[in-house]
Design an enzyme around this catalytic site. Sequence first.
Site, mmCIF file in Angstrom:
data_model
loop_
_atom_site.group_PDB
_atom_site.id
_atom_site.type_symbol
_atom_site.label_atom_id
_atom_site.label_comp_id
_atom_site.label_asym_id
_atom_site.label_seq_id
_atom_site.Cartn_x
_atom_site.Cartn_y
_atom_site.Cartn_z
ATOM 1 N N ARG A 1 10.977 3.164 15.484
ATOM 2 C CA ARG A 1 9.592 3.153 15.009
ATOM 3 C C ARG A 1 8.784 2.027 15.677
ATOM 4 O O ARG A 1 7.603 2.193 15.969
ATOM 5 C CB ARG A 1 9.581 2.995 13.485
ATOM 6 C CG ARG A 1 8.208 2.909 12.854
ATOM 7 C CD ARG A 1 7.407 4.178 13.008
ATOM 8 N NE ARG A 1 6.049 4.007 12.493
ATOM 9 C CZ ARG A 1 5.039 4.799 12.770
ATOM 10 N NH1 ARG A 1 5.216 5.846 13.568
ATOM 11 N NH2 ARG A 1 3.842 4.579 12.259
ATOM 12 N N ASP B 1 0.799 -1.220 0.000
ATOM 13 C CA ASP B 1 0.000 0.000 0.000
ATOM 14 C C ASP B 1 0.837 1.277 0.000
ATOM 15 O O ASP B 1 0.288 2.374 -0.077
ATOM 16 C CB ASP B 1 -0.953 0.011 1.198
ATOM 17 C CG ASP B 1 -0.245 0.224 2.535
ATOM 18 O OD1 ASP B 1 0.961 -0.054 2.626
ATOM 19 O OD2 ASP B 1 -0.907 0.654 3.500
ATOM 20 N N TYR C 1 10.572 4.895 0.488
ATOM 21 C CA TYR C 1 11.527 3.958 1.070
ATOM 22 C C TYR C 1 12.925 4.101 0.480
ATOM 23 O O TYR C 1 13.892 3.589 1.063
ATOM 24 C CB TYR C 1 11.042 2.518 0.907
ATOM 25 C CG TYR C 1 9.996 2.129 1.912
ATOM 26 C CD1 TYR C 1 10.351 1.600 3.148
ATOM 27 C CD2 TYR C 1 8.645 2.298 1.638
ATOM 28 C CE1 TYR C 1 9.387 1.242 4.077
ATOM 29 C CE2 TYR C 1 7.670 1.951 2.563
ATOM 30 C CZ TYR C 1 8.047 1.428 3.782
ATOM 31 O OH TYR C 1 7.092 1.085 4.706
#
Length: 442
Positions: free
Chosen positions: A285, A171, A265
């Site tokens: 994260r 996604d 990314y």
Amino acid sequence: MKKFKLVIVGGGSTYTPGIVKSLLSKKEEFKISELRLYDINAERQNKVGVIVKKVVEMFDPEVKLVLTTDPEEGFKDADFVFAQMRVGLYKMREQDEKIPLKYDVVGQETCGPGGLAYGLRTIYPMVEMIDFCEKYANKNYWIVNYSNPAAIVAKAMYKLRPNARILNICDMPVAIMRNMANILDCDRHDIEADYFGLNHFGWFTKIRVSGEDKTEELKAYVKEYGYIPPDSRSEVRHNDASWLHTFENAKHIMQMFPKYLPNTYMQYYLLGDRIVKEADKNHTRANEVMEGREKKIFDAVDQYNATGQIDLTQFFTGVHGEFIVEVAMSLAFDSRKRHLVMVENNGAIKNLPDDAMVEVPAYITKDGPEPIRVGEIPTFYKGIIEQQEASEKLVVEAAIEGSYEKALMAFTMNKTIPSAFVAKQILDDMIEANKEYWPDLK
């Protein structure tokens, strides 16, 4: 209207309520008769199931909801399987991120050594899931896979289970396209993107809005602001501080390499030293998610059990759930919708190996994806894709062969790691951390 039986593998995921909401919102077009949550962690799935039950009651109370840890009950006669497994949960994601950072290397769940480690954990559980589908599911089943690291998973499955009916998706390009739509003041569904690369390693080459080329306008904006929209319309999942920083970093890549618009990314491969410098090695994260989304959903379950009150809207993520449902509907109804998906290359990108698992636009039919040919790509992009593809190929071979040497080659080949010495240190630490998950490497 045909009705479908659908399984969500990794039913205990905090994304499950959002996916179910997106799924049941389409009940007039894509009717589900039975929805099953399947997970090996019953305690976690039962907690998430409290929220999913309320979502079903809200959007389509006719649906039969089943929570199970039994493969036969989970997969029996299933038409669709949505896979979102996270092997090792966030405890292992934390190790994926913190071990590399100890050596001043990018610590990220799907990129660099963290992604390779996550891949080695996920390959054989994915094989097991495919075998359950082959044994129990409808013979024309489709697996729509979100499980990360999708590039490694896709490559391994095509090698180990080449006849499986599996479509690997991500996604992130869609989330970027959502931001593009906000920047261009249009609906996401009006955007048509040309794109090439590997999963979490690619570039947008053209962006059209209702057929009109908006590429140069968008590139000019991204060079200055990154993918941060001019207002706050982005959904919550990608709108916290770390994601805003990630979207902003796209401007640095665009300023240096202005030919194409990058997947976010790419920051881990092209801006790695800056990413490490700005990272908190003790609070990554994974910690943010455990303290944020994970805590939020389980606190909400506890509150509901105590008071009977719950705000479901806080669990309805947007494009993550929408995208997987859109792809499944195109498979179900042979509607040939155009989506960015992962496919075996076979000439789609002319100057990359045929067996590379590439991410490109494709028309999604009842028989799977029909890739759109990209043609040849320039030397810079070809070179770094080949390096990343080789790293992923080697880690798959390491898992299959139980080869320490090939695992070390995979880590050494990865662009985020500066030397074989560092690669070996990280690999050895990862082996110790993943003892209960990885194949034996000798």
